[in-house]
Design an enzyme around this catalytic site. Structure first.
Site, PDB file in Angstrom:
ATOM      1  N   ALA A   8      35.210  46.637  83.657  1.00 24.62           N
ATOM      2  CA  ALA A   8      34.746  45.905  84.839  1.00 24.62           C
ATOM      3  C   ALA A   8      33.229  45.766  84.812  1.00 24.62           C
ATOM      4  O   ALA A   8      32.505  46.653  85.265  1.00 24.62           O
ATOM      5  CB  ALA A   8      35.198  46.623  86.101  1.00 24.62           C
ATOM      6  N   CYS A  27      31.358  43.936  86.588  1.00 23.28           N
ATOM      7  CA  CYS A  27      30.774  43.827  87.933  1.00 23.28           C
ATOM      8  C   CYS A  27      30.461  45.190  88.540  1.00 23.28           C
ATOM      9  O   CYS A  27      29.691  45.285  89.502  1.00 23.28           O
ATOM     10  CB  CYS A  27      31.715  43.055  88.858  1.00 23.28           C
ATOM     11  SG  CYS A  27      32.017  41.354  88.326  1.00 23.28           S
ATOM     12  N   SER A  49      38.153  45.650  77.726  1.00 20.90           N
ATOM     13  CA  SER A  49      38.762  45.565  79.058  1.00 20.90           C
ATOM     14  C   SER A  49      38.088  46.462  80.101  1.00 20.90           C
ATOM     15  O   SER A  49      38.686  47.385  80.628  1.00 20.90           O
ATOM     16  CB  SER A  49      40.255  45.925  78.957  1.00 20.90           C
ATOM     17  OG  SER A  49      40.943  45.529  80.108  1.00 20.90           O
ATOM     18  N   ALA A  84      37.527  40.564  80.043  1.00 21.54           N
ATOM     19  CA  ALA A  84      38.372  40.085  81.146  1.00 21.54           C
ATOM     20  C   ALA A  84      39.354  38.984  80.735  1.00 21.54           C
ATOM     21  O   ALA A  84      40.572  39.166  80.765  1.00 21.54           O
ATOM     22  CB  ALA A  84      37.494  39.614  82.302  1.00 21.54           C
ATOM     23  N   ALA A  85      38.830  37.829  80.343  1.00 19.80           N
ATOM     24  CA  ALA A  85      39.710  36.698  80.038  1.00 19.80           C
ATOM     25  C   ALA A  85      40.565  36.963  78.807  1.00 19.80           C
ATOM     26  O   ALA A  85      41.767  36.677  78.798  1.00 19.80           O
ATOM     27  CB  ALA A  85      38.874  35.428  79.844  1.00 19.80           C
ATOM     28  N   LYS A 108      25.992  32.704 116.044  1.00 19.70           N
ATOM     29  CA  LYS A 108      25.789  34.149 115.962  1.00 19.70           C
ATOM     30  C   LYS A 108      26.754  34.835 116.906  1.00 19.70           C
ATOM     31  O   LYS A 108      26.681  34.653 118.132  1.00 19.70           O
ATOM     32  CB  LYS A 108      24.354  34.528 116.318  1.00 19.70           C
ATOM     33  CG  LYS A 108      24.095  36.033 116.221  1.00 19.70           C
ATOM     34  CD  LYS A 108      22.663  36.395 116.607  1.00 19.70           C
ATOM     35  CE  LYS A 108      22.466  37.904 116.584  1.00 19.70           C
ATOM     36  NZ  LYS A 108      21.076  38.284 116.996  1.00 19.70           N
ATOM     37  N   TRP A 125      38.566  34.982 120.402  1.00 14.30           N
ATOM     38  CA  TRP A 125      38.288  33.883 119.479  1.00 14.30           C
ATOM     39  C   TRP A 125      37.466  34.440 118.320  1.00 14.30           C
ATOM     40  O   TRP A 125      36.390  34.998 118.525  1.00 14.30           O
ATOM     41  CB  TRP A 125      37.481  32.762 120.162  1.00 14.30           C
ATOM     42  CG  TRP A 125      38.303  31.871 121.038  1.00 14.30           C
ATOM     43  CD1 TRP A 125      38.449  31.948 122.389  1.00 14.30           C
ATOM     44  CD2 TRP A 125      39.085  30.755 120.615  1.00 14.30           C
ATOM     45  NE1 TRP A 125      39.274  30.966 122.847  1.00 14.30           N
ATOM     46  CE2 TRP A 125      39.692  30.200 121.775  1.00 14.30           C
ATOM     47  CE3 TRP A 125      39.358  30.162 119.380  1.00 14.30           C
ATOM     48  CZ2 TRP A 125      40.526  29.096 121.745  1.00 14.30           C
ATOM     49  CZ3 TRP A 125      40.187  29.060 119.345  1.00 14.30           C
ATOM     50  CH2 TRP A 125      40.763  28.544 120.512  1.00 14.30           C
ATOM     51  N   ASP A 180      33.836  33.303  81.102  1.00 13.52           N
ATOM     52  CA  ASP A 180      32.426  32.951  81.229  1.00 13.52           C
ATOM     53  C   ASP A 180      31.924  32.007  80.145  1.00 13.52           C
ATOM     54  O   ASP A 180      30.783  31.543  80.225  1.00 13.52           O
ATOM     55  CB  ASP A 180      31.558  34.216  81.206  1.00 13.52           C
ATOM     56  CG  ASP A 180      31.713  35.061  82.459  1.00 13.52           C
ATOM     57  OD1 ASP A 180      32.488  34.667  83.347  1.00 13.52           O
ATOM     58  OD2 ASP A 180      31.060  36.126  82.544  1.00 13.52           O
TER      59      ASP A 180
END
Length: 442
Positions: A40, A42, A38, A10-11, A358, A431, A280
Site C-alpha cells: 500500500a 498510500c 503488492s 496494485a494494478a 457552512k 437536513w 498509474d
C-alpha cells in the site's frame, strides 16, 4: 495461454489474481523492478508519523504467497527495457544476475506505475534530497532523518501535505515551497483560507509563489534556493507529481498522452493487439469530462487491474470510469473533493454555478458539533451536479462519498434534494449539510 505482467504492485497483482481465479492452469509471469510485491503505497507517509508501525504492515501479500499458494512466477529485480510487439517478446535485464532475458507472451499487461518527478535542480544529487513513492524510498528517507531538524518540501499537493503533517508530528520544522499562490490547488480558491489557516496553526511555513532553482551544500543539503529567497535546511523532499513509467514503449507505436500515460479503452486494451495497461501508467476515463484523463490513485489502479485481469482471462468487463474523488487528512481537517473544481469546469467550457454553505457535522444544538464547509458545482443547462468539496474536522468523508455517488449516477440538484439520507441528532441534522447546500441552488 502465456500471461506476462510488468509490475507487481496494485494494478499488476490485482490483475494476476483475477487471472488465477478465472482461468484454470494459467501460466502467469510477473516482472517487478524492485523486490517487494503488492503493498500500500498510500500508507507510506504514516510510517513516518508512527501511525503505521513498520513498512511490512503495508504489504498485502508477499512474494512467497504469490509463488507457492497461487503458482505465479513472481520475479524480482526485473528491468524491462523493450517490448517486441511483432514477435510478442518482453526484453530486459535481471538486475541481480546481471544478465538479459526474453520472455514470450500471448497476452501482456503493462502495470508499471509511475515514478516521482525530481526536477532538474542544480544540486539534486546531494545527500538529503528525496522523493517518496516506494518502500525503499521511505526507508532511505527515514534512515536519513537522524539529526535532521529542518525539512523543506517542494510541492503543496496531496503527498506534500501528508508528508508535512507526519513530519511535524515527529517534532521537526517543516516548510512547503509552492510555485502557485496557494497549497492544495486541487481545491477552489474560496476553500484555500481553511487549509492555509490549518498549516499556520500547526507551524508549517508556507513559501508561496516561489520556484526552486538550486540546492546547495557540500556532499549534503545545506540550503535550498528559490527565485526569491534562500532557506537553510537539512533535507529536501520533492513532491512535484509523478510521471508514468512507459518510456520503454515509446518506439512501439503505442498511443499515449503527452505525459506518457498509455491510452486504454474501457476493457484496458491498448491500440496494440494482445497488450493491456492499467494503473498509474495508464489513462482513466473521466465520466464527467467524458475524456481519457490521468488521475493516478490507488483506488483506480486496483479497479483497473481487476478489470484488466478479467478481460485477460476472457471475461468481458468494462471499466466504468472515475469522477475524480479524493480525500486527505491535514492535521485536524479532512479535505475532500469529487468531480470538477471551478477551474476544471471553466476549462471544459461547461455553463455552471456554485453554492457554498457552512453547516455542522451533526445536529446544530449539540455542544460538540464541528463546522463543515460545503461547496457544490452544478451545470446550469442540465442542473446536473458535477463537483463538490467538503472540508471539516468531522463528517467530510461521509459527505464526499454521497456526493461521489451522486456524480457517478449523473444526479440533478432536484434528485439530490430528494435523497433519503440517514438522520439522528448525534450523526446529522434533519437536513444533511449537502442537501442544505443544494436547496440554496433550487
Amino acid at each position: 495461454m502465456k500471461y506476462v505482467i510488468i509490475g507487481g504492485v496494485a494494478a499488476g497483482m490485482s490483475a494476476a489474481m483475477q487471472i488465477v481465479r478465472n482461468k484454470e492452469d494459467a501460466d502467469i509471469t510477473t516482472l517487478e523492478m524492485g523486490d517487494i510485491y503488492s503493498y500500500a503505497q498510500c500508507g507510506l507517509p504514516y510510517v513516518i508519523g508512527g501511525e503505521v508501525e513498520r513498512t511490512d504492515k503495508l504489504i498485502a501479500r508477499d512474494i512467497q504467497t504469490f509463488r507457492e499458494k497461487y503458482g505465479i512466477d513472481a520475479r524480482v529485480f526485473q528491468h524491462v527495457k523493450e517490448v517486441d510487439t511483432k514477435q510478442q517478446l518482453v526484453k530486459g535485464e535481471d538486475l541481480e544476475q546481471q544478465q538479459s532475458f526474453e520472455i514470450p507472451y500471448d497476452k501482456l499487461l503493462i502495470a508499471t506505475g509511475g515514478s516521482p518527478i525530481i526536477p532538474n535542480w542544480l544540486g539534486r544529487e546531494l545527500k538529503g534530497v528525496h522523493a517518496l513513492k516506494t518502500i525503499p524510498d521511505l526507508e532511505s528517507m527515514t534512515d536519513d532523518l537522524e539529526g535532521v531538524n529542518d525539512i523543506t518540501i517542494v510541492g503543496g499537493g496531496y503527498i506534500g501535505l501528508e508528508l508535512a503533517e507526519n513530519l511535524i508530528i515527529t517534532g521537526r520544522r517543516v516548510r512547503i515551497i509552492e510555485r502557485n499562490d496557494r497549497i492544495a490547488k486541487m481545491f477552489d480558491e474560496d476553500m484555500t483560507p481553511l487549509i492555509h489557516e490549518e498549516a499556520d496553526k500547526h507551524g508549517v511555513e508556507l513559501c508561496l509563489e516561489e520556484s526552486v532553482t538550486a540546492i546547495e551544500g557540500e556532499k549534503r543539503v545545506q540550503s535550498v534556493i528559490t527565485d526569491k529567497h534562500q532557506y537553510n535546511t537539512d533535507m529536501v523532499i520533492a513532491a512535484t507529481g509523478i510521471k508514468p513509467n512507459t518510456d520503454f514503449m515509446q518506439h512501439t507505436g503505442m498511443h499515449r498522452l503527452d505525459n506518457g500515460a498509455i491510452l486504454v479503452n474501457r476493457y484496458m486494451e491498448t491500440n496494440i493487439k494482445n497488450i493491456y495497461a492499467a494503473g498509474d501508467c495508464a489513462t482513466q476515463f473521466h465520466r464527467i469530462k467524458e475524456i481519457d484523463d490521468y488521475v493516478p490513485l490507488g483506488t483506480h489502479a486496483n479497479k483497473q487491474g481487476r478489470v484488466a485481469g478479467q478481460n485477460l482471462a476472457g471475461q468481458a468487463k468494462a471499466f466504468q470510469g472515475i469522477v475524480g474523488t479524493s480525500i486527505l487528512r491535514f492535521f485536524d481537517l479532512t479535505l475532500a473533493k469529487t468531480g470538477l473544481s471551478e477551474n476544471e469546469t471553466a476549462a471544459m467550457n461547461f455553463p455552471y454555478d456554485t453554492v457554498v454553505y457552512k453547516g455542522s457535522d451533526i445536529a446544530g444544538y449539540f455542544e460538540n458539533k464541528k463546522p463543515l464547509h460545503v461547496k457544490i458545482i452544478y451545470r446550469t443547462d442540465t442542473d446536473v451536479v458535477i463537483g463538490g468539496q467538503v472540508i471539516g474536522e468531522s463528517g467530510a468523508d461521509k459527505r464526499i462519498d454521497v456526493l461521489a455517488t451522486a456524480l457517478f449516477h449523473r444526479m440533478t440538484i432536484s434528485d439530490f434534494e430528494d435523497l433519503d439520507l440517514s438522520y439522528a441528532p448525534p450523526y446529522n441534522g434533519v437536513w444533511d449539510p449537502l442537501q442544505q447546500a443544494i436547496r440554496r441552488a433550487t
